[in-house]
Motif scaffolding. Sequence first.
Motif, PDB file in Angstrom:
ATOM      1  N   ASP A   1      43.722  27.946  49.296  1.00 43.47           N
ATOM      2  CA  ASP A   1      43.284  29.055  50.196  1.00 43.47           C
ATOM      3  C   ASP A   1      44.364  30.292  50.079  1.00 43.47           C
ATOM      4  N   TRP A   2      45.639  29.651  50.345  1.00 44.35           N
ATOM      5  CA  TRP A   2      46.709  30.412  50.604  1.00 44.35           C
ATOM      6  C   TRP A   2      47.008  31.114  49.148  1.00 44.35           C
ATOM      7  N   PHE A   3      46.952  30.245  48.481  1.00 42.77           N
ATOM      8  CA  PHE A   3      47.011  31.108  46.846  1.00 42.77           C
ATOM      9  C   PHE A   3      45.904  32.010  46.380  1.00 42.77           C
ATOM     10  N   ASP A   4      44.765  31.697  46.889  1.00 44.31           N
ATOM     11  CA  ASP A   4      43.535  32.649  46.658  1.00 44.31           C
ATOM     12  C   ASP A   4      44.201  34.097  47.323  1.00 44.31           C
ATOM     13  N   ARG A   5      44.954  34.049  48.315  1.00 46.14           N
ATOM     14  CA  ARG A   5      44.955  35.326  48.972  1.00 46.14           C
ATOM     15  C   ARG A   5      46.332  35.883  48.258  1.00 46.14           C
ATOM     16  N   VAL A   6      47.073  35.171  47.597  1.00 48.63           N
ATOM     17  CA  VAL A   6      48.093  35.786  46.793  1.00 48.63           C
ATOM     18  C   VAL A   6      47.561  36.490  45.752  1.00 48.63           C
ATOM     19  N   MET A   7      46.583  35.529  45.025  1.00 46.45           N
ATOM     20  CA  MET A   7      46.025  35.994  43.580  1.00 46.45           C
ATOM     21  C   MET A   7      45.239  37.243  44.082  1.00 46.45           C
ATOM     22  N   ASP A   8      44.544  37.375  44.863  1.00 44.61           N
ATOM     23  CA  ASP A   8      43.449  38.658  45.412  1.00 44.61           C
ATOM     24  C   ASP A   8      44.623  39.797  45.751  1.00 44.61           C
ATOM     25  N   GLY A   9      45.670  39.475  46.481  1.00 50.07           N
ATOM     26  CA  GLY A   9      46.346  40.487  46.758  1.00 50.07           C
ATOM     27  C   GLY A   9      47.030  41.170  45.693  1.00 50.07           C
ATOM     28  N   LEU A  10      47.549  40.429  44.573  1.00 53.81           N
ATOM     29  CA  LEU A  10      48.062  40.992  43.482  1.00 53.81           C
ATOM     30  C   LEU A  10      47.039  41.597  43.029  1.00 53.81           C
ATOM     31  N   ALA A  11      45.945  41.219  42.537  1.00 50.05           N
ATOM     32  CA  ALA A  11      44.848  41.781  41.975  1.00 50.05           C
ATOM     33  C   ALA A  11      44.508  43.224  42.497  1.00 50.05           C
ATOM     34  N   GLY A  12      44.407  43.117  43.893  1.00 47.87           N
ATOM     35  CA  GLY A  12      44.194  44.454  44.619  1.00 47.87           C
ATOM     36  C   GLY A  12      45.220  45.585  44.362  1.00 47.87           C
TER      37      GLY A  12
ATOM     38  N   ALA B   1      43.221  39.045  38.434  1.00 43.89           N
ATOM     39  CA  ALA B   1      44.487  39.138  38.228  1.00 43.89           C
ATOM     40  C   ALA B   1      44.947  38.223  37.184  1.00 43.89           C
ATOM     41  N   LEU B   2      44.230  37.442  36.510  1.00 44.20           N
ATOM     42  CA  LEU B   2      44.787  36.330  35.631  1.00 44.20           C
ATOM     43  C   LEU B   2      44.954  37.147  34.358  1.00 44.20           C
TER      44      LEU B   2
ATOM     45  N   ALA C   1      52.551  41.432  52.204  1.00 41.33           N
ATOM     46  CA  ALA C   1      52.256  42.657  52.087  1.00 41.33           C
ATOM     47  C   ALA C   1      53.389  43.579  51.680  1.00 41.33           C
ATOM     48  N   GLU C   2      54.518  43.389  52.455  1.00 45.87           N
ATOM     49  CA  GLU C   2      55.587  43.993  52.131  1.00 45.87           C
ATOM     50  C   GLU C   2      55.883  43.782  50.597  1.00 45.87           C
ATOM     51  N   ASP C   3      55.930  42.587  50.157  1.00 48.21           N
ATOM     52  CA  ASP C   3      56.082  42.433  48.698  1.00 48.21           C
ATOM     53  C   ASP C   3      55.204  43.178  47.854  1.00 48.21           C
ATOM     54  N   LEU C   4      54.103  43.234  47.965  1.00 46.37           N
ATOM     55  CA  LEU C   4      53.144  44.073  47.110  1.00 46.37           C
ATOM     56  C   LEU C   4      53.521  45.532  47.301  1.00 46.37           C
TER      57      LEU C   4
END
Length: 665
Positions: free
Chosen positions: A54-65, A135-136, A20-23
């Motif tokens: 699953d963990w990478f889904d959260r990464v991709m979703d966070g970046l898209a958001g 995000a892709l 979250a801090e990264d974003l």
Amino acid sequence: MGIHFGGDYNPEQWPEEVWAEDLKLMKAAHVTMVTAGIFSWAKVEPRPGQWDFDWFDRVMDGLAGAGIAVCLATMTASPPPWLSHAHPGILPEGPDGQRRWPGGRQHYCPSSPVYRAHAVRLVEQLATRYAGHPALAMWHVGNEYGCHTRQCFCEVSAEDFRRWLRERYGSVEALNAAWSTAFWSQGYGTFDEVLPPRTAPTFPNPAQQLDYWRFGDEALRACYLAEKEVLTRLTPEVPVTTNLMPQHKPVDAFAWAPHMDAMALDFYQDPHAPDDHIRAGYVFDLMRSARSGQPWLLLEQAPSAVNWRPRNGPKPPGAMRLWSWQAVAQGADAVLYFQWRQSLGGAEKFHSAMLPHGGTDTRIFREVATLGRELASVPDIEGSRSRAEVALLADWHSWWAVELDSKPSTALDHSRIALDHYRPLFEAGVACDVVPPQRELSGYRLVVVPNLYLLTAADAERLAAYVRGGGRLLVSFFSGIVDAHDRVHPGGYPAPLRELLGLRVEEFWPLEAGRTVGIGDGDYAGRADLWSEALDLEGAEALARFTDGDLAGRPALTRHSYGQGTVWYVGTRPEPALMRALLDDVREAAGAAPVLPGLPAGVQATVREGASGRYVFLLNHGASAVEVDLPEPLYDALAAADGPARTPVGRITLAARGVAVLTDG
């Protein structure tokens, strides 16, 4: 959309609460794109066939958001330990038969069907799962092909090489002819007898070595294409690329270009090399030229120091900004780094990152955020293109051949010699394309040919036709000597170019290390090193002759009128000032002018043009501030004020390492 800005993102190195801090900090730094997943294979497939996305889904979703696009890597650059443990045959071997073990990265044989099968299976999972993800934005296949495993010499590669040779030659008789195997009793009875050019008691067959460079390049490209086929089939709307390396001998950028939707490059300038911006210029021009002027992507650079040189100096203040803008000025539509957050462990923990160990209160992060804001302020640069009137020829096949052993001199360094010819053009402020000899040349006012040792008859005729039609051509020593199989062209050196050049090279005369020879008795005077040739004129005129040494009195620089054009020949390596004087005169004769006249020393000028107008880039690579007079008033595109109140300027002050981006709109 604008110029993309960001870097490699490796969230698997950090606990999830850091993401979250990264974003948040990415948004503060104006990041618009990250490359994600390059080294994630072991994390998403911890055991064979056991997938954890699953963990990478959260990464991709966070970046898209966060509105950040993803250049999604296929994760195949570094196989997980279980793969080589279960299938040790995927590990590469050197020419000495020594196996390269896991523990680093890129530990796979490019020809291994087992590696390719597991890689393709992973890519199927990725493309199926993330097709249509918001995000892709792009696919990033592999990583830096040939960086560590340039070629493999194992039995799997040997069998693949034999297959390649059967397809290339059709019969063992044709192979024997191409490889000149009558020499040293090397004639083959069947393809099964052929091996890779492993360590031998003395020089391996040069044609065999040359073909192995070709085969190695195609084996690496086959890995890329196997993955690209899956991506194109499952996500046809998403562009595909991979990150090439600068002046990288194992990978023929021109051969890869048709298979890449955008050229992409990793480039790490050396703060301890005062003229590394010239090497950057050459590589950037090659990237732009490889797909006929299409904008390219700088996928990796360092915010400051790297970790892999013997001495890793930081980039001084302003250098990162200057060198980033240089990439944009020479056609880049993306500026990314390795990496976003600096690692705490592993081999690259001292490699700088956008977010350093010291956090946001650091010079690096402040400079990164400032550059991100600048790039975001000029979105209309995206998609614009440059045009050049000068072409410099480069050919990987000639590179592979000229640096083989058993030559008149083993001191011929293709990359260095290319820069010897590029430097005078760069320093004169002349726009230059870097193209293969097969490219259409008629649109260029001047073509420069540095040491094209391997030259096919077809390419030689293309050069001759260019000059006959009115072109201006400069050719340097040891060009046109051998054919595609490293066999000397019969008829005296350089047989396919003799009529065009109006001369014969009677004998090569390479110079010992540290020795120079004088050139004078004409319009050009100075010293030269590395190489000389005994030239007999057959219609050409001598512009300058050697003044000392064994060839004193014989021609060193020549000029020949041919058809409606002119060709110059350089029979040695002139010192930089002499090479600059010669190329300045050749350019003037060709009518190839600088982008801007009267530039101060150390200042680079380029132009990009598009639907939104024209952008002029001025970059001061010098250590002192300079004044640049503009031929016409232009607007400062990076100025804080905009709109009708903007005032055009006719003179620009550039600080040391300063950048100006100017526009006519």
